[in-house]
Design a protein around this motif. Structure first.
Motif, PDB file in Angstrom:
ATOM      1  N   LYS A   1      15.548 -10.040   2.413  1.00 56.68           N
ATOM      2  CA  LYS A   1      14.952 -10.869   3.468  1.00 56.68           C
ATOM      3  C   LYS A   1      15.847 -12.049   3.810  1.00 56.68           C
ATOM      4  CE  LYS A   1      12.439 -14.174   2.479  1.00 56.68           C
ATOM      5  NZ  LYS A   1      12.643 -15.624   2.232  1.00 56.68           N
ATOM      6  N   ASN A   2      16.379 -12.731   2.772  1.00 56.48           N
ATOM      7  CA  ASN A   2      17.258 -13.877   3.020  1.00 56.48           C
ATOM      8  C   ASN A   2      18.503 -13.464   3.776  1.00 56.48           C
ATOM      9  OD1 ASN A   2      15.393 -15.294   1.559  1.00 56.48           O
ATOM     10  ND2 ASN A   2      16.754 -15.860  -0.108  1.00 56.48           N
ATOM     11  N   LEU A   3      19.080 -12.334   3.373  1.00 56.39           N
ATOM     12  CA  LEU A   3      20.268 -11.823   4.046  1.00 56.39           C
ATOM     13  C   LEU A   3      19.952 -11.518   5.509  1.00 56.39           C
ATOM     14  CD1 LEU A   3      23.190 -10.920   3.910  1.00 56.39           C
ATOM     15  CD2 LEU A   3      22.425  -8.716   3.003  1.00 56.39           C
ATOM     16  N   ALA A   4      18.809 -10.871   5.729  1.00 56.04           N
ATOM     17  CA  ALA A   4      18.403 -10.547   7.099  1.00 56.04           C
ATOM     18  C   ALA A   4      18.153 -11.815   7.913  1.00 56.04           C
ATOM     19  CB  ALA A   4      17.146  -9.672   7.073  1.00 56.04           C
ATOM     20  N   LEU A   5      17.478 -12.786   7.307  1.00 60.13           N
ATOM     21  CA  LEU A   5      17.167 -14.021   8.020  1.00 60.13           C
ATOM     22  C   LEU A   5      18.436 -14.808   8.331  1.00 60.13           C
ATOM     23  CD1 LEU A   5      14.992 -15.839   9.212  1.00 60.13           C
ATOM     24  CD2 LEU A   5      14.698 -16.877   6.952  1.00 60.13           C
ATOM     25  N   MET A   6      19.371 -14.861   7.366  1.00 60.89           N
ATOM     26  CA  MET A   6      20.636 -15.542   7.623  1.00 60.89           C
ATOM     27  C   MET A   6      21.390 -14.850   8.760  1.00 60.89           C
ATOM     28  SD  MET A   6      21.058 -18.265   5.977  1.00 60.89           S
ATOM     29  CE  MET A   6      19.578 -18.935   5.247  1.00 60.89           C
ATOM     30  N   ASN A   7      21.348 -13.518   8.778  1.00 64.13           N
ATOM     31  CA  ASN A   7      21.986 -12.788   9.880  1.00 64.13           C
ATOM     32  C   ASN A   7      21.367 -13.182  11.217  1.00 64.13           C
ATOM     33  OD1 ASN A   7      23.703 -11.421   8.183  1.00 64.13           O
ATOM     34  ND2 ASN A   7      22.626  -9.466   8.282  1.00 64.13           N
ATOM     35  N   VAL A   8      20.026 -13.220  11.260  1.00 67.94           N
ATOM     36  CA  VAL A   8      19.336 -13.566  12.503  1.00 67.94           C
ATOM     37  C   VAL A   8      19.723 -14.973  12.944  1.00 67.94           C
ATOM     38  CG1 VAL A   8      17.080 -14.076  13.529  1.00 67.94           C
ATOM     39  CG2 VAL A   8      17.379 -12.011  12.158  1.00 67.94           C
ATOM     40  N   ILE A   9      19.659 -15.917  12.017  1.00 66.11           N
ATOM     41  CA  ILE A   9      19.947 -17.313  12.363  1.00 66.11           C
ATOM     42  C   ILE A   9      21.398 -17.480  12.804  1.00 66.11           C
ATOM     43  CG2 ILE A   9      20.172 -19.643  11.398  1.00 66.11           C
ATOM     44  CD1 ILE A   9      17.685 -19.044   9.712  1.00 66.11           C
ATOM     45  N   GLN A  10      22.323 -16.857  12.063  1.00 71.07           N
ATOM     46  CA  GLN A  10      23.731 -16.986  12.423  1.00 71.07           C
ATOM     47  C   GLN A  10      24.013 -16.352  13.787  1.00 71.07           C
ATOM     48  OE1 GLN A  10      25.991 -18.850  10.473  1.00 71.07           O
ATOM     49  NE2 GLN A  10      24.017 -19.346   9.558  1.00 71.07           N
ATOM     50  N   MET A  11      23.405 -15.185  14.034  1.00 72.77           N
ATOM     51  CA  MET A  11      23.640 -14.524  15.323  1.00 72.77           C
ATOM     52  C   MET A  11      23.000 -15.303  16.470  1.00 72.77           C
ATOM     53  SD  MET A  11      23.530 -10.404  14.497  1.00 72.77           S
ATOM     54  CE  MET A  11      21.925 -10.387  13.702  1.00 72.77           C
ATOM     55  N   GLU A  12      21.874 -15.971  16.201  1.00 78.23           N
ATOM     56  CA  GLU A  12      21.260 -16.817  17.230  1.00 78.23           C
ATOM     57  C   GLU A  12      22.174 -17.993  17.581  1.00 78.23           C
ATOM     58  OE1 GLU A  12      18.293 -16.787  19.075  1.00 78.23           O
ATOM     59  OE2 GLU A  12      18.281 -14.683  18.445  1.00 78.23           O
ATOM     60  N   LYS A  13      23.040 -18.345  16.645  1.00 79.12           N
ATOM     61  CA  LYS A  13      23.976 -19.455  16.880  1.00 79.12           C
ATOM     62  C   LYS A  13      25.346 -18.959  17.331  1.00 79.12           C
ATOM     63  CE  LYS A  13      21.671 -22.338  13.437  1.00 79.12           C
ATOM     64  NZ  LYS A  13      21.754 -22.984  12.107  1.00 79.12           N
ATOM     65  N   GLY A  14      25.405 -17.670  17.678  1.00 76.02           N
ATOM     66  CA  GLY A  14      26.650 -17.126  18.189  1.00 76.02           C
ATOM     67  C   GLY A  14      27.660 -16.751  17.130  1.00 76.02           C
ATOM     68  N   LYS A  15      27.234 -16.683  15.870  1.00 79.71           N
ATOM     69  CA  LYS A  15      28.146 -16.338  14.782  1.00 79.71           C
ATOM     70  C   LYS A  15      27.991 -14.870  14.405  1.00 79.71           C
ATOM     71  CE  LYS A  15      27.893 -21.084  13.023  1.00 79.71           C
ATOM     72  NZ  LYS A  15      27.544 -21.964  11.875  1.00 79.71           N
ATOM     73  N   GLU A  16      28.805 -14.412  13.461  1.00 80.50           N
ATOM     74  CA  GLU A  16      28.834 -13.006  13.095  1.00 80.50           C
ATOM     75  C   GLU A  16      27.734 -12.663  12.088  1.00 80.50           C
ATOM     76  OE1 GLU A  16      30.929 -10.584  14.243  1.00 80.50           O
ATOM     77  OE2 GLU A  16      31.705 -12.068  15.669  1.00 80.50           O
ATOM     78  N   ARG A  17      27.246 -11.435  12.171  1.00 81.08           N
ATOM     79  CA  ARG A  17      26.374 -10.899  11.126  1.00 81.08           C
ATOM     80  C   ARG A  17      27.162 -10.845   9.810  1.00 81.08           C
ATOM     81  NH1 ARG A  17      24.260  -6.207  13.447  1.00 81.08           N
ATOM     82  NH2 ARG A  17      22.035  -6.723  13.370  1.00 81.08           N
ATOM     83  N   TRP A  18      26.509 -11.081   8.695  1.00 81.11           N
ATOM     84  CA  TRP A  18      27.079 -11.080   7.345  1.00 81.11           C
ATOM     85  C   TRP A  18      27.942 -12.318   7.082  1.00 81.11           C
ATOM     86  CZ3 TRP A  18      24.137  -7.333   5.986  1.00 81.11           C
ATOM     87  CH2 TRP A  18      24.096  -6.110   6.647  1.00 81.11           C
ATOM     88  N   SER A  19      27.846 -13.353   7.935  1.00 87.18           N
ATOM     89  CA  SER A  19      28.720 -14.512   7.752  1.00 87.18           C
ATOM     90  C   SER A  19      28.250 -15.443   6.638  1.00 87.18           C
ATOM     91  CB  SER A  19      28.853 -15.296   9.064  1.00 87.18           C
ATOM     92  OG  SER A  19      27.593 -15.741   9.517  1.00 87.18           O
ATOM     93  N   MET A  20      27.046 -15.238   6.113  1.00 83.82           N
ATOM     94  CA  MET A  20      26.577 -16.057   4.998  1.00 83.82           C
ATOM     95  C   MET A  20      25.810 -15.174   4.009  1.00 83.82           C
ATOM     96  SD  MET A  20      24.463 -19.644   4.965  1.00 83.82           S
ATOM     97  CE  MET A  20      25.878 -20.486   5.665  1.00 83.82           C
ATOM     98  N   ILE A  21      26.434 -14.880   2.876  1.00 87.51           N
ATOM     99  CA  ILE A  21      25.815 -14.070   1.825  1.00 87.51           C
ATOM    100  C   ILE A  21      25.903 -14.864   0.532  1.00 87.51           C
ATOM    101  CG2 ILE A  21      25.835 -11.878   0.582  1.00 87.51           C
ATOM    102  CD1 ILE A  21      27.251 -10.596   2.940  1.00 87.51           C
TER     103      ILE A  21
END
Length: 614
Positions: A367-387
């Motif tokens: 869930k955290n990984l998915a949520l970080m992906n969503v938040i980062q992509m909402e900010k124009g960043k790449e998926r998987w950019s924060m693990i």
């Protein structure tokens, strides 16, 4: 003769599946006699999992709570049981073997009879040591099959896993259907297969009501030979919680089973008392959405025990994301929009990280990984950019063998970051640590406690225990509760943000209160000001990449940085704990620590300045 089915009240999980906190010890001991008086429970779940950690969060000693909470049930001849996350004990990260062993000794001394051990990877290497620890402590070892639904998790898969655990000495087997997405007929076949292997093995079924399968599943497993069924009670049953004992009893009685009668007078008194606990403070941490069943939960398969706290945590995540959007002139997002994006991303991420069962801690990891992906992509960043490192440990095999293969894109990212996959016994990665914690307790002037229970608590939850001992946990909780009460009682309409001054144990705290769903402009402005660069650019700033709680270290074995220390680019200099996971913050440049701007345990928002480097 009718076949008997007994009931177990999952009182701790009822609360965890509804919201963020559990009752105080005075509330627990007040309701215990009514639970006994109901006369229908052979077992009560009293502790384990998040129970200990949650008590620390609001400044209460969990050891005192467990001892006083289990006693009334023992006096009445009712067995008590707890959760054990295997390699992770009762926390989110792996635990050394000597701490795991002490865990069992302490909980037996405190009055717990049965331990329900599970591994979110269903790796029996993580479960089998706990069988030995339970038996050494004089406890019943109940080993769990974490139920989920995927191409890998078949009836044969689960029956074979149960056989392995029974052969290793498990006294009982639990079907832990933590998300309630087990399909009823398949669950019945699993029970039949286990009973065919060992007819007299005790089987207990645990489920959640959210997706809607639970009542049908209870009936199927009981027809197949299940001995105990986990139930809840109003006003915390259904929704993200558990099926209610009244409905289960009526259904099974009609189906011809021998089930206990329920003292309805005691039931109604207990129901009223639970509501009073909610009115006191616990209801402020129970989102209304958690009261409803939702078939959308079938696809992401998130567990009920996590959904309780998830909705509360999402409030903070949404506030932080909308603060960013407001700052950058973007449309704000609603909680529904964020929730649907999260569910979709969980469905996307889960197969790519090897189908770990979505149960603590791996449900939080996914869930955290998915949520970080969503938040980062909402900010124009790449998926998987924060693990986070703990999530990487799961992916790399340090926590055990994943049920399925890891996606090629994740493997490529691991290689790019110099990370290696491992296949060794997971426990070997985490050496004994009790001597370290004994030394730190002596250094702090703290007693190890009756049966070494304080030593155990410190070793299991270092940061939370230190916050509890310092009084910071209680102060933070009281401040947050005051804020929630003020928001609930706020006037409707366009009321402006306000500031409360709250005094806890003689210390005053200022609490910002924003009314309404949108982030307060005053708070957003304060966050912007905090992130502003130092005049003249003499110092370089390490900023928070996400919102959460700031810590200099995540375990007692680490040495915190201090002003004057030299640091290099890539060094881990602090952590942000978000959604129960510690995210390592690395320095982006060489230099000397000039200022640590935040105290350990303080809440921070994205782009807040954490540390300044000369």
């Amino acid at each position: 003769m009718k076949r008997q089915v007994k009931f177990s009240l999952v009182f701790r999980d009822m609360w965890q599946s509804s919201g963020k906190y559990v009752p105080r010890v005075d509330q627990l001991t007040a309701i215990a006699p009514l639970i006994v008086e109901m006369g229908c429970f052979a077992r009560v779940e009293t502790n384990g999992g998040g129970f200990e950690q949650v008590n620390l969060l609001f400044g209460e000693n969990p050891n005192k709570a467990v001892r006083e909470w289990t006693k009334p049930f023992h006096d009445a001849g009712i067995q008590t049981h707890m959760l054990d996350r295997g390699l992770n004990g009762i926390r989110m990260s792996p635990v050394p073997a000597d701490v795991r062993q002490l865990f069992y000794k302490v909980k037996k001394a405190q009055g717990t009879d049965i331990t329900r051990t599970f591994c979110g990877l269903n790796d029996t290497r993580n479960i089998i040591p706990s069988i030995g620890y339970a038996h050494q402590a004089g406890m019943i070892s109940q080993c769990s099959l974490c139920i989920t639904y995927s191409p890998i998790h078949t009836v044969e898969y689960y029956v074979n896993m149960a056989k392995t655990l029974i052969d290793a000495g498990a006294d009982e087997i639990c079907l832990k259907d933590m998300a309630g997405i087990g399909r009823p007929v398949s669950l019945g076949k699993i029970v039949e297969g286990i009973k065919a292997y060992k007819k007299d093995i005790v089987i207990q079924y645990h489920s959640h009501a959210g997706p809607g399968f639970a009542m049908a599943s209870v009936l199927e497993v009981c027809k197949a030979g299940c001995d105990y069924v986990d139930v809840g009670m109003e006003p915390l049953s259904w929704g993200t919680g558990h099926v209610d004992v009244l409905a289960v009893q009526a259904m099974l009685k009609d189906a011809g089973f021998d089930v206990p009668e329920i003292n309805m007078s005691a039931y109604m008194k207990a129901r009223t008392m639970i509501q009073s606990f909610m009115d006191d403070f616990l209801g402020y941490y129970i989102p209304n959405r958690n009261r409803y069943m939702n078939s959308l939960l079938i696809a992401p398969g998130l567990p009920g025990g996590m959904m309780g706290s998830l909705m509360t945590d999402l409030e903070t995540n949404l506030e932080g994301l909308n603060r960013y959007k407001e700052k950058h002139g973007q449309p704000l997002m609603t909680q529904d929009e964020l929730l649907i994006k999260l569910f979709d991303e969980v469905t996307y991420v889960w197969p790519k990280v090897g189908y770990p069962c979505l149960v603590t801690p791996f449900s939080q990891y996914v869930k955290n990984l998915a949520l970080m992906n969503v938040i980062q992509m909402e900010k124009g960043k790449e998926r998987w950019s924060m693990i986070a490192d703990d999530i990487w440990d799961m992916i790399l095999g340090k926590s055990g063998q994943l049920p399925g293969p890891v996606a090629d894109e994740i493997k490529a990212l691991a290689k790019e970051q110099g990370r290696e996959f491992v296949t060794a016994n997971p426990q070997d990665n985490y050496p004994d640590a009790l001597d370290t914690f004994r030394a730190k307790m002596k250094e702090n002037g703290w007693e190890c406690g009756q049966d070494d229970e304080e030593l155990f608590e410190y070793a299991m939850h270092p940061s939370q225990y230190e916050a509890y001992r310092s009084g910071k946990a209680k102060a933070d909780f009281e401040a947050d509760l005051a804020k929630r009460k003020a928001e609930k009682n706020a006037p409707k309409g366009d009321a402006q943000p306000s500031v409360l001054t709250l005094t806890v144990d003689g210390v005053s705290y200022k609490v910002d209160v924003a009314y309404g769903d949108a982030p307060a402009k005053a708070v957003a402005a304060a966050a912007t000001a905090a992130a502003a660069p130092v005049a003249g650019g003499a110092l370089k700033e390490v900023q928070a990449p996400l919102e959460g709680k700031f810590f200099l270290v995540k375990s007692a074995g680490e040495t915190p940085i201090k002003v004057g220390d030299s640091v290099k680019k890539g060094d881990v200099i602090c952590y942000i704990e978000a959604m129960k996971t510690y995210n390592a913050i690395k320095c982006e440049f060489d230099g000397t620590v000039a200022e640590i701007c935040v105290a350990s345990g303080d809440s921070v928002y994205e782009e807040d300045v954490l540390i300044k480097i000369q």
